[in-house]
Design a protein around this motif. Structure first.
Motif, PDB file in Angstrom:
ATOM      1  N   LEU A  36       0.826  -1.199   0.000  1.00 55.38           N
ATOM      2  CA  LEU A  36       0.000   0.000   0.000  1.00 55.38           C
ATOM      3  C   LEU A  36       0.863   1.253   0.000  1.00 55.38           C
ATOM      4  N   PHE A  39       3.820   2.953  -4.977  1.00 50.90           N
ATOM      5  CA  PHE A  39       2.935   3.343  -6.088  1.00 50.90           C
ATOM      6  C   PHE A  39       2.367   2.095  -6.751  1.00 50.90           C
ATOM      7  N   GLN A  44       2.899   6.664 -11.892  1.00 48.59           N
ATOM      8  CA  GLN A  44       2.862   7.465 -10.658  1.00 48.59           C
ATOM      9  C   GLN A  44       4.252   7.960 -10.227  1.00 48.59           C
ATOM     10  N   PHE A 139       6.989   4.587   3.802  1.00 52.94           N
ATOM     11  CA  PHE A 139       5.968   5.513   3.331  1.00 52.94           C
ATOM     12  C   PHE A 139       6.057   6.852   4.073  1.00 52.94           C
ATOM     13  N   LEU A 146       6.856  15.545   1.410  1.00 51.23           N
ATOM     14  CA  LEU A 146       5.751  16.482   1.142  1.00 51.23           C
ATOM     15  C   LEU A 146       5.779  17.626   2.146  1.00 51.23           C
ATOM     16  N   ARG A 149       8.015  20.445   1.418  1.00 47.71           N
ATOM     17  CA  ARG A 149       7.745  21.328   0.268  1.00 47.71           C
ATOM     18  C   ARG A 149       7.183  22.662   0.749  1.00 47.71           C
TER      19      ARG A 149
ATOM     20  N   GLU B 302      -3.386   4.682   7.338  1.00 49.00           N
ATOM     21  CA  GLU B 302      -2.215   4.602   6.456  1.00 49.00           C
ATOM     22  C   GLU B 302      -2.649   4.304   5.025  1.00 49.00           C
ATOM     23  N   SER B 303      -3.660   3.457   4.898  1.00 52.52           N
ATOM     24  CA  SER B 303      -4.145   3.125   3.560  1.00 52.52           C
ATOM     25  C   SER B 303      -4.750   4.365   2.901  1.00 52.52           C
ATOM     26  N   GLN B 305      -3.988   7.445   3.650  1.00 54.87           N
ATOM     27  CA  GLN B 305      -2.877   8.352   3.346  1.00 54.87           C
ATOM     28  C   GLN B 305      -2.215   7.957   2.023  1.00 54.87           C
ATOM     29  N   SER B 306      -2.011   6.631   1.882  1.00 55.61           N
ATOM     30  CA  SER B 306      -1.336   6.141   0.692  1.00 55.61           C
ATOM     31  C   SER B 306      -2.136   6.470  -0.572  1.00 55.61           C
ATOM     32  N   PHE B 309      -2.043  10.166  -1.158  1.00 61.16           N
ATOM     33  CA  PHE B 309      -0.712  10.585  -1.593  1.00 61.16           C
ATOM     34  C   PHE B 309      -0.570  10.401  -3.101  1.00 61.16           C
ATOM     35  N   LYS B 310      -0.972   9.214  -3.579  1.00 58.26           N
ATOM     36  CA  LYS B 310      -0.803   8.896  -4.996  1.00 58.26           C
ATOM     37  C   LYS B 310      -1.725   9.735  -5.877  1.00 58.26           C
ATOM     38  N   LYS B 312      -3.379  12.669  -5.075  1.00 59.63           N
ATOM     39  CA  LYS B 312      -3.563  14.101  -4.865  1.00 59.63           C
ATOM     40  C   LYS B 312      -2.358  14.788  -4.210  1.00 59.63           C
ATOM     41  N   TRP B 313      -1.887  14.150  -3.102  1.00 63.09           N
ATOM     42  CA  TRP B 313      -0.893  14.870  -2.304  1.00 63.09           C
ATOM     43  C   TRP B 313       0.422  15.112  -3.035  1.00 63.09           C
ATOM     44  N   ILE B 314       0.695  14.275  -4.090  1.00 59.91           N
ATOM     45  CA  ILE B 314       1.967  14.526  -4.791  1.00 59.91           C
ATOM     46  C   ILE B 314       1.967  15.905  -5.453  1.00 59.91           C
ATOM     47  N   LYS B 316       1.265  18.588  -3.943  1.00 60.26           N
ATOM     48  CA  LYS B 316       1.486  19.639  -2.936  1.00 60.26           C
ATOM     49  C   LYS B 316       2.636  20.560  -3.373  1.00 60.26           C
ATOM     50  N   MET B 419      -3.730  16.818   4.941  1.00 58.97           N
ATOM     51  CA  MET B 419      -2.570  16.099   5.499  1.00 58.97           C
ATOM     52  C   MET B 419      -2.500  16.281   7.006  1.00 58.97           C
ATOM     53  N   ASP B 423      -2.961  13.417   9.677  1.00 58.23           N
ATOM     54  CA  ASP B 423      -1.793  13.207  10.532  1.00 58.23           C
ATOM     55  C   ASP B 423      -2.195  13.260  12.009  1.00 58.23           C
ATOM     56  N   LYS B 426      -3.905  10.161  12.833  1.00 57.47           N
ATOM     57  CA  LYS B 426      -2.930   9.075  12.937  1.00 57.47           C
ATOM     58  C   LYS B 426      -2.179   9.167  14.276  1.00 57.47           C
TER      59      LYS B 426
END
Lengths: 150, 694
Positions: A36, A39, A44, A139, A146, A149, B302-303, B305-306, B309-310, B312-314, B316, B419, B423, B426
């Motif tokens: 998970l 990617f 990706q 992860f 992020l 950034r 975590e799932s 978040q993952s 991340f893939k 949308k968050w990339i 940022k 995030m 967070d 989490k």
């Protein structure tokens, strides 16, 4: 008449062979129970690297032999993400002075994205050198990147 | 008796020579765990008895277990580097004793040592050597014969008293079980003067029996042929045998009652413990479920978040660049609009018609003058069309790109908040997971400790408890039977004794000769009076002793629990069963925690030892971490309440303020603080002594 966005979708992004193996394959293959955290598609890590290239202002022309994960249009397809696709197109306009000409030259447009992705791969590679080759196996470290950034 | 000094040389964690001076009053040695407290305690024990105490194995005799690493590791390292073949390890104790009755002053120096020697590249340990230098009013005498030395030591520290005056904190539970009267009676026998009274009573009884026997022998001889006398004597003999038999049965049943009470007390403890066990087990299951719940939540977060991340968050951090792109597009759009292509009229078809007809169909000029103009107009019109098409494409592209901006901005603007929110979720779930894990681990530890301490096998606890309940019922029934039998035996004994007295009186009347010549008759009377008097004194002395123990124990208990007003009970010793309880004003049992049970035990033991101190020799009280199960507040209160002639206490470190208090406290005569020097590795780490008060 076919539109730029349609034309560019049929082109194939290029990635230096070395980065294809060390980054695209490494972070987009489910290797363990924590899959998970990696990617799930090969486009990706390319998009991740390209965005890193754009925001860190890292661009480098591709050298040597290259590889590709398929057409750029995968990004807006069923397993893709149209927002990421559109963002990459917008980022070219933000960074490339010749973007107006590239509006009529989809290959030059995509080459610009490839070059920023290449710069992004350089950046990732430097991070791995500095933090250890397993840094992005966690992860949490993707999230940390992020957070750093602006 | 006062221990004045201990000198260690390469003993356990003590490298080289190190001395501790002690005096009357309270001597306290402070240290964190694993610094050297227990090693110092062991130094006393080894010097005198050759044993050391191991937490997992109990007392170990070093001479019989040569693999015990007695010699300091650093001294071995040093010997290796200097290529030495021998290392000496020793402990020397100096003891002063003033004999009140003889006005003699004794000074005793006890030294035990072993040699570590190298043979075939291997270090071997010799058996220990023990010697005593004995000064009586400064006249020296040296004993080296091991048996003589051991006798002297046993004489100084009787074996039965040792467990009560020198103990490890962990052993206090084994020393005395308050619910077992037998434990308390054993303690009284071991450490109080009371057995002397019992001995006195027993001696008086033996003398009385002996005289009675002689007297009756003489009576029989003198009254030989007196049928009536012989008849009574026979009856007396039969009755006496009957009495003996019943007394024996009574003794037997009383023993059985003591045993069954002890078994019942054990079972009661186990049944109580099982309730605790079940309660903790229930909690443990709850914490486990809780832990698993938070673990699942963690994985779910975590799932999430993952995925985010893939998808949308990339993105940022691209907000500013998208704004730049937007402004570039707007500028270019403006530029395109400003340079809009206009197609002049007449159109292409009309112009081509003019060329065909070789005249301007608008103004009528002939072809020769106008043709070039018309042709140029046609070319420029063609170019304008091309430009218009290109601009159209650019415009279309721009419009689509422009439409992206809002979609991207909508996504990007929420990333940071999203995030942070996830967070926080989490972090909270991790906090809850850690909390539940800790509670689960603690419950697990408590369960295991409880199980280990009470012989519970975790998997079969319910069956064990069922057996214990059944056992409890059986033994309670037995107890009741024994009590009834004892009552009936006592009644019988009373009856037989009374019948015996009647027979004795009748026998006395049957005398035909002059029995007044038998002196034993008078002696018997005197001895009987004496026996009764001694018996009476013994009973009163036991009462006095119990009262005194209660009073002292209560005084110390109050002092130690002063800060907790909810503990209001009074320590009470049951005069029949010797069970010890904390009772309230209505003689109801006060419920208190395990920690208070330890305090209560300490108070009882201290009271008995102190009582002993008043009438015979005082022994140095030495204890290693007696309060390890207590809070710092209780520990401090305990040390403040100890008032033996000499106590040497090894205890965990206190806060600076408490240490300052101890330094100011006049009853604390010596105060040491232990630290370690080195990396923590056994081979280069050793204990250091810091004298805080000398």
């Amino acid at each position: 008449m076919e539109h730029l966005l349609d034309k560019i979708s049929h082109l194939r992004p290029k990635i230096e062979k070395e980065y294809y193996a060390s980054i695209i394959n490494r972070y987009s293959t489910a290797r363990n129970q924590n899959s998970l955290r990696t990617f799930s598609h090969k486009w990706q890590p390319y998009a991740w690297a390209a965005i890193l290239g754009f925001i860190n202002d890292r661009r480098r022309k591709l050298e040597g032999s290259t590889d590709s994960f398929g057409e750029f249009g995968i990004l807006k397809g069923r397993d893709g993400n149209p927002t990421v696709f559109k963002s990459l197109l917008m980022l070219v306009i933000a960074k490339e002075n010749q973007w107006k000409e590239y509006l009529l030259d989809p290959q030059a447009y995509l080459t610009t994205i490839d070059e920023y992705a290449n710069g992004g791969f350089d950046w990732i590679s430097e991070m791995l050198e500095e933090k250890g080759e397993k840094y992005f196996d966690e992860f949490e470290n993707f999230l940390r990147e992020l957070e750093n950034r602006q | 008796m006062i221990i004045t000094k201990i000198k260690l040389n390469n003993f356990l964690s003590y490298y080289g020579e190190i001395e501790f001076d002690f005096s009357k009053g309270r001597n306290i040695v402070l240290a964190e765990n694993n610094i050297g407290k227990s090693n110092l305690f062991n130094a006393f024990y080894w010097a005198l008895f050759g044993d050391i105490f191991d937490k997992s194995k109990g007392q170990i005799n070093v001479d019989l277990n040569k693999n015990v690493a007695l010699v300091n590791k650093m001294s071995i390292e040093e010997a290796e580097s200097k290529e030495l073949k021998e290392i000496l390890c020793s402990v020397q104790l100096n003891i002063d004793e003033y004999q009140n009755d003889t006005d003699l002053w004794e000074e005793i120096e006890i030294k035990r040592h072993v040699d570590l020697y190298k043979q075939d590249n291997e270090w071997l340990m010799s058996s220990s050597y023990l010697e005593i230098e004995y000064y009586l009013n400064r006249n020296k005498e040296v004993f080296t014969n091991k048996e003589v030395v051991l006798l002297k030591i046993t004489d100084m520290f009787p074996a039965n008293i040792r467990p009560y005056i020198w103990f490890q904190g962990e052993d206090i539970d084994k020393l005395i079980d308050l619910a077992k009267g037998r434990d308390f009676r054993d303690a009284i026998k071991s450490i109080s003067y009371f057995p002397k009274y019992e001995q006195l009573e027993s001696n008086a009884k033996n003398a009385l029996n002996y005289v009675t026997k002689v007297k009756e022998k003489k009576e029989k001889k003198q009254e030989s042929g007196n049928i009536e006398f012989e008849r009574f004597q026979r009856k007396i003999d039969v009755k006496r045998k009957e009495l003996e038999k019943e007394e024996k049965r009574l003794f037997d049943y009383e023993q059985r009652l003591v045993d069954v009470k002890s078994v019942i007390s054990d079972l009661e403890n186990k049944l109580d413990v099982f309730d605790d066990f079940q309660e903790i087990d229930k909690q443990r299951t709850q914490y486990k479920t809780e832990k698993e719940k938070w673990s699942t939540i963690q994985k779910e977060i975590e799932s999430r978040q993952s995925k985010l991340f893939k998808s949308k968050w990339i993105l940022k951090g691209i907000g500013t660049l998208v704004k730049d792109a937007d402004s570039h597009i707007r500028e270019y759009e403006k530029e395109l609009n400003n340079g809009a292509v206009t197609i002049e009229v007449p159109d292409k078809a009309f112009l081509e018609k003019c060329i065909a007809e070789n005249e301007c169909l608008v103004c009528g000029s002939d072809g020769n003058t106008i043709l070039k103009i018309i042709k140029d107009r046609l070319v420029s019109q063609e170019e304008a069309f091309k430009r218009k098409d290109k601009n159209q494409i650019l415009n279309n592209n721009l419009i689509r790109l422009f439409s992206f901006k809002n979609e991207i901005q909508r996504e990007v603007v929420t990333i940071s908040d999203e995030m942070t929110r996830i967070d926080d979720e989490k972090e909270e779930s991790l906090k809850q997971f850690i909390k539940a894990s800790k509670l689960h681990q603690e419950a697990d530890q408590r369960i295991n400790n409880l199980a280990e301490k009470n012989g519970i096998t975790v998997g079969v606890a319910i069956k064990q408890n069922k057996d214990n309940k059944a056992g409890y019922q059986t033994h309670t029934r037995n107890k009741s039977t024994y009590e009834t039998t004892i009552q009936s035996l006592k009644f019988n004994i009373k009856r037989i004794t009374s019948e015996l007295e009647e027979l004795k009186a009748k026998k006395a009347k049957s005398f035909k000769s002059n029995v007044s010549e038998i002196v034993e008759i008078e002696i018997e009377k005197v001895l009987l009076k004496m026996f009764k008097a001694i018996s009476n004194v013994k009973d009163k002395e036991l009462d006095r002793l119990l009262e005194s123990v209660e009073s002292r124990a209560n005084k110390q208990f109050r002092k130690m629990t002063d800060h907790n007003k909810s503990i209001t009970g009074k320590i009470t010793i049951n005069r029949v069963s010797y069970e010890i309880d904390l009772l309230d004003k209505n003689d109801e049992r006060v419920i208190y925690s395990t920690g208070y049970k330890s305090i209560l035990k300490m108070c009882i033991i201290n009271a008995i030892i102190k009582l002993n101190e008043e009438i015979s020799t005082s022994y140095p009280f030495i204890s290693d971490a007696p309060t390890s199960s207590l809070s710092p507040k209780h520990s401090h209160a305990y040390y403040s309440s100890i008032d033996f002639d000499q106590s040497i206490i090894f205890t965990k470190d206190f806060d600076k303020d408490v240490i300052k208090d101890l330094e100011r406290d006049k009853s604390v005569t010596k105060l040491y603080h232990l630290t370690v020097e080195g990396s923590g590795n056994m081979n280069d780490t050793f204990t250091l002594k810091n004298t805080l008060k000398s």
